[in-house]
Structure formats: C-alpha cells, structure tokens
Design an enzyme around this catalytic site. Structure first.
Site, mmCIF file in Angstrom:
data_model
loop_
_atom_site.group_PDB
_atom_site.id
_atom_site.type_symbol
_atom_site.label_atom_id
_atom_site.label_comp_id
_atom_site.label_asym_id
_atom_site.label_seq_id
_atom_site.Cartn_x
_atom_site.Cartn_y
_atom_site.Cartn_z
ATOM 1 N N ASP A 1 -37.038 -22.296 -9.706
ATOM 2 C CA ASP A 1 -35.641 -22.649 -9.968
ATOM 3 C C ASP A 1 -35.213 -22.501 -11.427
ATOM 4 O OD1 ASP A 1 -37.212 -24.796 -10.802
ATOM 5 O OD2 ASP A 1 -36.324 -26.233 -9.406
ATOM 6 N N ASP B 1 -47.691 -34.940 -10.556
ATOM 7 C CA ASP B 1 -48.432 -34.099 -9.619
ATOM 8 C C ASP B 1 -49.004 -32.889 -10.345
ATOM 9 O OD1 ASP B 1 -47.693 -35.540 -7.118
ATOM 10 O OD2 ASP B 1 -45.678 -34.866 -7.673
ATOM 11 N N ASP C 1 -49.924 -29.109 -9.236
ATOM 12 C CA ASP C 1 -49.842 -28.118 -8.165
ATOM 13 C C ASP C 1 -50.532 -26.832 -8.593
ATOM 14 O OD1 ASP C 1 -48.365 -29.931 -6.696
ATOM 15 O OD2 ASP C 1 -46.442 -29.122 -7.359
#
Length: 399
Positions: free
Chosen positions: A141, A63, A65
């Site tokens: 994270d 992906d 983003d």
C-alpha cells in the site's frame, strides 16, 4: 480494457548493514528461525512490511511477517507447525505456541507490477497471483511498508523509495493513489492510521486522492471497515486518527449523524477529541502494563460527547445503535457501550447500600475506567469514583 504506462526497469536500492539500524537481536527469534530455514532450503525469504518499518524507526514491532519465493505448500512441507489459511490467496501460519509468524508467497497483481504501472478500467480487479520480490514490493500500500530485510547479508532492500519517505516522515501511496484506493478503499483508513500512529504527514498527492475518493469506503466490506475503525485506537493515537477521518470526509461517510454532531460541536475542536485524548493516555498506560482496552470502552468514549451534548432525544441505546447499524459492531460492544455511557449517573453519587450490587456486574471495571477517563478529560474530581473503587477492592478481598 487496460492501457499501459511503461517505465524503464528499476533496480532496488540496497542499504547495507552499516547504512541502517536493524539488528538481529531486535527481531523475534522465531521469525529468524523461519527466515533461516527457508533460506537454507534454497528459497528467497525476507522480513517484510510493518515489522521492517518499525525496526527502522526504533520501535518494537507487533508482528513479524515473512515474504518468500516458496509456495504455500512448499512452506507447509518445510514446517511441521505450519497451517495454511485463506481461499483467494493462501497464507502460511507458522505457529510457535500462541505466536504466529505469517508467511506469504511473493505476490503480484494486475494494477502495480514494478516497472509497469497499469491503468485499470472501471471493471473489477483481478485476484493476486504469485510474483517476485519486486512485484510484491509494488503491490503493497505505502512506500514505508514496502521495505524488505534480507537475513543473508543483513541489508534492507528498497524497490519503492520507502527509506527516503521514512526519513522524511511521509505516508505515500505506491502507484497511482486513485487506482489503489478504488482497488481497496480500506487503504484510505490505513493511511490515516499510519499517519496518526507514526506522526507522519500524508503526502500531498495521496491526501488529495483520499479527498476525491473518500466515498469509495462505502463499497468496502463492512467487517473490514469495522476492524480498521478499532485499530485506530491502538498505540494511543485515536484522537489524531479520528480527526483525520473527519478531515478527509471518511467519518461523514461511515457515521454521518455523528460527523454532523462534530460539525456543530466545533469541528476539529469538538469535545469528542478531548475525550479521545484522555483515552489515548489511558491506552498507553494500560499497554505499558501488558493490558489492552476493550472495544466497548473505546466505542463509548468515542460517542461520549455525542451522547451528552447531542439532541435531547439522544440516548445511550440510540448512540450505540448508530455504530452498530453502520459498522456492524458486535452485540457485546453495543450492550456494554450502552451500560458505560449511562453509568455516569451511578458514579455521580457515593455507593449507597441499595446500589452496591453494581460492583458485581461483569462490566463494572470497564465502567469504572470509562468514568475515570471522562472525569480526567473534564478536569473533575475522582473522589466519589475512588469510593466505588475502594468498595470493589474491599468486597473482592472478602470474597
């Protein structure tokens, strides 16, 4: 009450084009369209997260983003093909056919906001709010996921030391891992996933926090946990991923009966991991052909050793029920998983006429693949299995 640990304001490290390997030709052209348009309208827009990490590692991202200073409504007004989703925090999905470029406004949250690290009480955490590129980097994270790519000057922006950890092959929590894992326990599973997928080591302080906080995973939303469990299978890394889940105690929290079986079956040398390794090889082969393995097949392989070597009263239904009860797996995974676990008896004998109707079962091909994976793990002959495969091809061509 919150107490604050104040640090001097940091500036990011900027890696110029000559200092990294990211090239625009490796970035999805539709992601480039989003970046260029937002920048042309006066907004800040970066490629963010795992896509940047994978490009720096020479991998093809799944992906792409985008993070931006534009609000969700401003993004929607900028793209006719944009749809907003989410309630707690709105995300913009910009659609190009079947593809989606997820675009999020830079965020901040109450735990980690760049130069200030807040130490929270045992109370609930506040929702995310709009922020800056800096606060957005610090709320992510792990450091390797906190890197931004700037299309304006082709630089990589690093607020959190991600480039250094990328080079060291380390998974390190951004901020105090005890706080971050209590804030979102699923991050512990993500640490395991990235460690297994990338072949990186979980940094010492982060690993120690997982060992202390692993029981917090039981407070996470079950659908998210279930989703993350099946993500551990992707990229052909399930054997190592589930070893880490077991090692850190997370598997014992989520599937205690299954974890106890692994204890009795040799721990990290359990035959469970032998079957998962065979599955990993199959996953890589299928991925190279553009196919994805079903979650039912994955679940059946995971539970094979437990089904075959567990207590005498262990049945396919009981084994799959354990997963469904704890993880709320879909019923389709349960029923197909049971069929796969019990299909080995059918394939142990040549395809007699009375049993040939099985080839018309919608899960026949999954059953064929499941048994091939298991036979290869056990080093056994696939001769009879190939007879079933040939019969399927023969019947399929006639029909």
């Amino acid at each position: 009450m919150f107490g604050f640990l104040t640090k001097k304001k940091k500036r990011p490290i900027i890696y110029k084009r000559a200092d990294h390997c990211i090239s625009r030709k490796d970035i999805d052209p539709d992601a480039l369209k989003v970046l260029y348009r937002l920048n042309s309208l006066g907004y800040t827009a970066y490629l963010v997260g795992g896509g940047v990490r994978d490009l720096l590692l020479g991998r093809k991202p799944k992906d792409f983003d985008v993070g931006t200073s534009a609000t969700p409504n401003e993004v929607r007004k900028s793209f006719r093909n944009c749809f907003l989703i989410g309630r707690r925090f709105r995300l913009a999905h910009i659609r190009f056919g079947q593809k989606v470029i997820e675009t999020a406004t830079f965020r901040r949250n109450s735990q980690t906001v760049g130069e200030i690290i807040e130490h929270a009480s045992e109370g609930p955490f506040e929702d995310n709010t709009f922020g800056s590129p800096e606060t957005d980097a610090y709320r992510r994270d792990f450091t390797v996921n906190g890197l931004f790519y700037n299309i304006k000057d082709f630089s990589v922006i690093d607020w959190v030391g991600g480039m250094k950890d990328l080079n060291k092959k380390i998974i390190r929590s951004i901020g105090d891992p005890d706080i971050r894992f209590r804030e979102d326990p699923v991050r512990m599973m993500r640490a395991v996933k990235f460690s297994a997928r990338l072949g990186f080591k979980i940094e010492r302080i982060t690993a120690a926090a997982i060992k202390r906080r692993h029981e917090c995973i039981l407070t996470a939303a079950v659908p998210r946990v279930c989703e993350e469990i099946f993500r551990l299978f992707t990229y052909g890394c399930s054997s190592e991923a589930f070893k880490l889940l077991y090692k850190f105690g997370l598997l014992g929290d989520l599937l205690p009966e299954f974890s106890h079986f692994i204890d009795s079956d040799g721990g990290e040398k359990s035959s469970t991991f032998k079957y998962l390794k065979s599955l990993d090889e199959y996953e890589k082969m299928m991925s190279s052909k553009g196919f994805e393995v079903s979650n039912a097949l994955r679940a059946a392989v995971l539970m094979t050793a437990f089904f075959r070597k567990g207590k005498k009263d262990v049945t396919g239904r009981k084994v799959m029920q354990i997963m469904q009860d704890s993880l709320k797996t879909p019923k389709s995974v349960y029923f197909t998983g049971v069929l796969l676990l019990e299909s080995s008896k059918r394939f142990s004998q040549p395809p007699a006429k009375a049993k040939r109707k099985f080839i018309h079962n919608r899960d026949f091909l999954d059953a064929l693949d499941y048994n091939r994976i298991i036979l290869r793990a056990d080093g056994k002959s696939e001769k009879i299995l190939n007879q079933w495969a040939d019969l399927y091809e023969e019947k399929g061509n006639k029909e």
